[in-house]
Motif scaffolding. Structure first.
Motif, short mmCIF file in Angstrom:
data_model
loop_
_atom_site.label_atom_id
_atom_site.label_comp_id
_atom_site.label_asym_id
_atom_site.label_seq_id
_atom_site.Cartn_x
_atom_site.Cartn_y
_atom_site.Cartn_z
N ALA A 100 0.84 -1.20 0.00
CA ALA A 100 0.00 0.00 0.00
C ALA A 100 0.88 1.25 0.00
N GLY A 101 0.43 2.26 -0.73
CA GLY A 101 1.14 3.52 -0.79
C GLY A 101 2.26 3.55 -1.80
N ARG A 102 2.49 2.46 -2.51
CA ARG A 102 3.56 2.39 -3.51
C ARG A 102 2.96 2.30 -4.90
N GLY A 103 3.73 2.60 -5.89
CA GLY A 103 3.28 2.55 -7.26
C GLY A 103 3.15 1.13 -7.76
N ALA A 104 2.15 0.89 -8.62
CA ALA A 104 1.94 -0.42 -9.21
C ALA A 104 1.30 -0.25 -10.58
N ILE A 105 1.51 -1.24 -11.42
CA ILE A 105 0.90 -1.28 -12.74
C ILE A 105 0.21 -2.63 -12.87
N ALA A 106 -1.06 -2.61 -13.27
CA ALA A 106 -1.82 -3.83 -13.46
C ALA A 106 -2.21 -3.94 -14.94
N GLN A 107 -1.91 -5.08 -15.55
CA GLN A 107 -2.25 -5.29 -16.95
C GLN A 107 -3.44 -6.23 -17.03
N GLY A 108 -4.43 -5.85 -17.81
CA GLY A 108 -5.62 -6.68 -17.97
C GLY A 108 -6.68 -5.96 -18.77
N ARG A 109 -7.94 -6.35 -18.53
CA ARG A 109 -9.07 -5.78 -19.26
C ARG A 109 -10.10 -5.24 -18.26
N ILE A 110 -10.76 -4.16 -18.62
CA ILE A 110 -11.79 -3.58 -17.78
C ILE A 110 -13.11 -4.28 -18.08
N ASP A 111 -13.76 -4.79 -17.02
CA ASP A 111 -15.04 -5.47 -17.23
C ASP A 111 -16.20 -4.48 -17.23
N ALA A 112 -17.42 -4.98 -17.32
CA ALA A 112 -18.60 -4.13 -17.42
C ALA A 112 -18.82 -3.28 -16.18
N SER A 113 -18.35 -3.74 -15.01
CA SER A 113 -18.54 -2.98 -13.78
C SER A 113 -17.47 -1.91 -13.58
N GLY A 114 -16.48 -1.83 -14.48
CA GLY A 114 -15.42 -0.84 -14.35
C GLY A 114 -14.22 -1.31 -13.56
N THR A 115 -14.16 -2.60 -13.26
CA THR A 115 -13.04 -3.18 -12.53
C THR A 115 -12.02 -3.72 -13.51
N LEU A 116 -10.76 -3.47 -13.24
CA LEU A 116 -9.69 -4.01 -14.07
C LEU A 116 -9.40 -5.43 -13.61
N VAL A 117 -9.67 -6.39 -14.47
CA VAL A 117 -9.37 -7.79 -14.18
C VAL A 117 -7.95 -8.04 -14.70
N ALA A 118 -7.02 -8.07 -13.77
CA ALA A 118 -5.60 -8.10 -14.13
C ALA A 118 -5.09 -9.51 -14.33
N THR A 119 -4.22 -9.66 -15.33
CA THR A 119 -3.52 -10.92 -15.56
C THR A 119 -2.08 -10.82 -15.09
N GLU A 120 -1.63 -9.59 -14.85
CA GLU A 120 -0.26 -9.37 -14.40
C GLU A 120 -0.21 -8.09 -13.57
N VAL A 121 0.56 -8.12 -12.48
CA VAL A 121 0.75 -6.93 -11.64
C VAL A 121 2.24 -6.70 -11.50
N LEU A 122 2.65 -5.46 -11.76
CA LEU A 122 4.05 -5.07 -11.64
C LEU A 122 4.16 -4.03 -10.53
N ALA A 123 5.13 -4.19 -9.65
CA ALA A 123 5.35 -3.22 -8.58
C ALA A 123 6.49 -2.30 -8.99
N LYS A 124 6.31 -1.03 -8.76
CA LYS A 124 7.34 -0.05 -9.10
C LYS A 124 8.18 0.25 -7.86
N HIS A 125 9.43 0.57 -8.08
CA HIS A 125 10.28 0.96 -6.97
C HIS A 125 10.97 2.27 -7.32
N ASP A 126 11.51 2.91 -6.30
CA ASP A 126 12.17 4.19 -6.55
C ASP A 126 13.59 3.97 -7.05
N GLU A 127 14.27 5.05 -7.39
CA GLU A 127 15.62 4.94 -7.94
C GLU A 127 16.64 4.50 -6.90
N ASN A 128 16.29 4.52 -5.62
CA ASN A 128 17.21 4.11 -4.55
C ASN A 128 17.02 2.66 -4.15
#
Length: 145
Positions: A100-128
C-alpha cells in the motif's frame, strides 16, 4: 515470354509478397500493443472497455484485500492517481515490492462494472531501490580506500 514481361512478373510477385509480409507484421504488432492509462483517463472514457491495457497508480492504503475462501490467490486492491480510483482484481502471486502507498501497474481488461481484471501486476520501486540483503555502502566509507 519476353524478358521484359518476366521481370515485370517477378517485380509484381515481389511486391505482393512484401506487402503480405508487412500486413502480417503490423497485425502481430497491433495484437500485442498494450496502452498505459491512468485512473483519470479511464474515468474520462479514454480507455475502451474490454481492450487490453495497463493501468497504473498508487495502491490506496487499506484497499488490499484477499479472498481467503477462494481456492486461488485472489486479491483486490485500488489504484489511485489523485481524485480518481481504479478497482483491480488479480488472481496470482503479487510481486515482493507490492504494498500500500507504492506505485503499481496492473495489466488486464476492464469489465462491465469498471473493474480491471488483471492478468499481471508489476510493482514499481524508486531509484534508490536495493535488493533485499544488499546494502549500500556508507557515505563515510566511500572515500576511504
Amino acid at each position: 515470354m519476353k524478358p521484359r514481361h518476366r521481370r515485370l512478373a517477378l517485380v509484381a510477385a515481389g511486391l505482393t509478397l512484401a506487402s503480405a509480409g508487412v500486413t502480417l507484421a503490423l497485425g502481430a504488432f497491433r495484437s500485442n500493443l498494450v496502452f498505459f492509462v491512468t485512473p483519470t483517463q479511464i474515468a474520462a472514457g479514454q480507455a475502451e472497455r474490454g481492450a487490453l491495457l495497463r493501468g497504473g497508480g498508487l495502491v490506496q492504503t487499506g484497499s488490499i484485500a484477499s479472498d481467503a475462501a477462494a481456492e486461488g490467490l485472489k486479491v483486490r486492491f485500488v489504484l489511485a492517481d489523485g481524485p480518481h480510483t481504479l478497482p483491480v482484481v488479480f488472481e496470482g502471486v503479487l510481486p515482493d515490492l507490492f504494498s500500500a502507498g507504492r506505485g503499481a501497474i496492473a495489466q488486464g481488461r476492464i469489465d462491465a462494472s469498471g473493474t480491471l481484471v488483471a492478468t499481471e501486476v508489476l510493482a514499481k520501486h524508486d531509484e534508490n531501490y536495493m535488493p533485499p540483503g544488499v546494502h549500500a555502502p556508507d557515505a563515510g566509507q566511500a572515500g576511504a580506500r
